[in-house]
Write a protein that holds these residues in place. Structure first.
Motif, short mmCIF file in Angstrom:
data_model
loop_
_atom_site.label_atom_id
_atom_site.label_comp_id
_atom_site.label_asym_id
_atom_site.label_seq_id
_atom_site.Cartn_x
_atom_site.Cartn_y
_atom_site.Cartn_z
N PRO A 192 0.82 -1.21 0.00
CA PRO A 192 0.00 0.00 0.00
C PRO A 192 0.85 1.26 0.00
O PRO A 192 1.84 1.37 0.73
CB PRO A 192 -0.80 -0.12 1.30
N VAL A 193 0.47 2.22 -0.85
CA VAL A 193 1.11 3.54 -0.88
C VAL A 193 0.00 4.59 -0.97
O VAL A 193 -1.09 4.32 -1.47
CB VAL A 193 2.09 3.69 -2.07
N PRO A 194 0.25 5.81 -0.49
CA PRO A 194 -0.78 6.85 -0.53
C PRO A 194 -1.12 7.26 -1.96
O PRO A 194 -0.29 7.21 -2.86
CB PRO A 194 -0.14 8.02 0.23
N TRP A 195 -2.37 7.69 -2.16
CA TRP A 195 -2.76 8.30 -3.42
C TRP A 195 -1.90 9.53 -3.68
O TRP A 195 -1.30 10.11 -2.77
CB TRP A 195 -4.21 8.76 -3.38
N LYS A 196 -1.91 9.96 -4.94
CA LYS A 196 -1.20 11.19 -5.29
C LYS A 196 -1.66 12.37 -4.46
O LYS A 196 -0.86 13.21 -4.07
CB LYS A 196 -1.40 11.48 -6.79
N ASN A 197 -2.98 12.45 -4.16
CA ASN A 197 -3.50 13.57 -3.37
C ASN A 197 -3.60 13.24 -1.88
O ASN A 197 -4.11 14.05 -1.10
CB ASN A 197 -4.86 14.03 -3.90
N GLY A 198 -3.12 12.05 -1.49
CA GLY A 198 -3.12 11.67 -0.08
C GLY A 198 -4.46 11.25 0.46
O GLY A 198 -4.59 10.97 1.66
N GLY A 199 -5.48 11.16 -0.40
CA GLY A 199 -6.83 10.88 0.07
C GLY A 199 -7.20 9.42 0.19
O GLY A 199 -8.34 9.10 0.52
N LEU A 244 -11.08 2.63 -1.37
CA LEU A 244 -11.89 3.82 -1.13
C LEU A 244 -12.48 3.69 0.27
O LEU A 244 -13.43 2.93 0.49
CB LEU A 244 -13.00 3.92 -2.18
N ALA A 245 -11.90 4.42 1.22
CA ALA A 245 -12.32 4.29 2.61
C ALA A 245 -13.22 5.43 3.07
O ALA A 245 -13.91 5.30 4.09
CB ALA A 245 -11.09 4.23 3.52
N ALA A 246 -13.23 6.53 2.33
CA ALA A 246 -14.03 7.69 2.72
C ALA A 246 -14.36 8.52 1.49
O ALA A 246 -13.70 8.42 0.45
CB ALA A 246 -13.27 8.54 3.75
N ASP A 247 -15.38 9.36 1.60
CA ASP A 247 -15.72 10.28 0.52
C ASP A 247 -14.55 11.22 0.25
O ASP A 247 -13.82 11.60 1.17
CB ASP A 247 -16.96 11.11 0.88
N GLY A 248 -14.38 11.61 -1.01
CA GLY A 248 -13.32 12.56 -1.31
C GLY A 248 -13.04 12.66 -2.79
O GLY A 248 -13.60 11.92 -3.61
N PRO A 249 -12.17 13.60 -3.19
CA PRO A 249 -11.86 13.81 -4.61
C PRO A 249 -10.85 12.81 -5.13
O PRO A 249 -10.02 12.29 -4.39
CB PRO A 249 -11.28 15.23 -4.62
N PHE A 250 -10.93 12.55 -6.44
CA PHE A 250 -9.91 11.76 -7.11
C PHE A 250 -8.69 12.65 -7.35
O PHE A 250 -8.80 13.87 -7.47
CB PHE A 250 -10.41 11.23 -8.45
N SER A 251 -7.52 12.00 -7.47
CA SER A 251 -6.30 12.73 -7.80
C SER A 251 -6.38 13.28 -9.22
O SER A 251 -7.06 12.72 -10.09
CB SER A 251 -5.08 11.81 -7.67
#
Length: 204
Positions: A15-22, A49-56
């Protein structure tokens, strides 16, 4: 291009963080193999996808996203308000610059991502669940077991039979049109597998 068969165990997908950290993503394959997140031509990954939020935001990328666990997920274009509902097994083709907000309507979910640098690579993504013979073509074939268990059968000189458990991936690179297909056999009633194909555009 050399003909290569790779079995990628689920345990190798870190596992690595998304580009936007979300969120968190797990890279399955990338080209070139030594590419960074800024200069790859194509990349395949699975994202949580663990929570609502924007895509990178990804400049110059075409994306194919398929929901493989959970859902539905509601995607809203923040520039136009257009909404798209993704159920398990459905996919969305979109430009990486498109601003999307994801809303999880029934808890955490997981998606399969194919990213393709525009004008350099193209591809497609399908879901498989039945016994069948897959046609293989030159380029990349990536078979990612989402759940259950599959047996894949290739000629002996290409490794013969392989067992895919949930999270495992078979990555096939071919430089020619083969005279054989790949026999795909589900071994459990709930077995599902993502079949992704990738090719590079000819260079001039």
């Amino acid at each position: 291009m050399q003909d290569i068969i790779r079995l990628i165990p689920a345990a190798d997908l870190l596992p690595v963080p998304w580009k936007n950290g979300g969120g968190v993503t797990r890279q399955i394959a990338i080209f070139p193999v030594d590419a960074s997140p800024d200069d790859f031509i194509w990349r395949v990954s699975v994202a949580d996808l663990a929570a609502d939020g924007p895509f990178s935001h990804w400049d110059d990328m075409d994306r194919i996203l398929m929901l493989i666990r959970g859902g539905p997920v509601c995607l809203t274009r923040t520039d136009s308000g257009q909404e798209t509902r993704l159920d398990t097994g459905t996919r969305l083709y979109f430009a990486g610059e498109t601003p999307y907000m994801a809303v999880l309507t029934d808890g955490p979910a997981q998606d399969f991502n194919l990213m393709l640098r525009r004008k350099q690579a193209h591809g497609c993504v399908d879901m498989r669940s039945s016994r069948q013979k897959l046609t293989l073509r030159p380029g990349e074939t990536i078979l990612h077991c989402v759940q259950g268990q599959f047996q894949t059968s290739l000629p002996p000189h290409l490794g013969g039979q392989r067992l895919l458990n949930a999270g495992d991936t078979l990555h096939i690179t071919l430089d020619y049109v083969p005279f054989f297909g790949l026999e795909l056999t589900p071994l459990t009633a709930d077995a599902r597998l993502v079949d992704a194909r990738i090719n590079l555009y000819p260079t001039t």
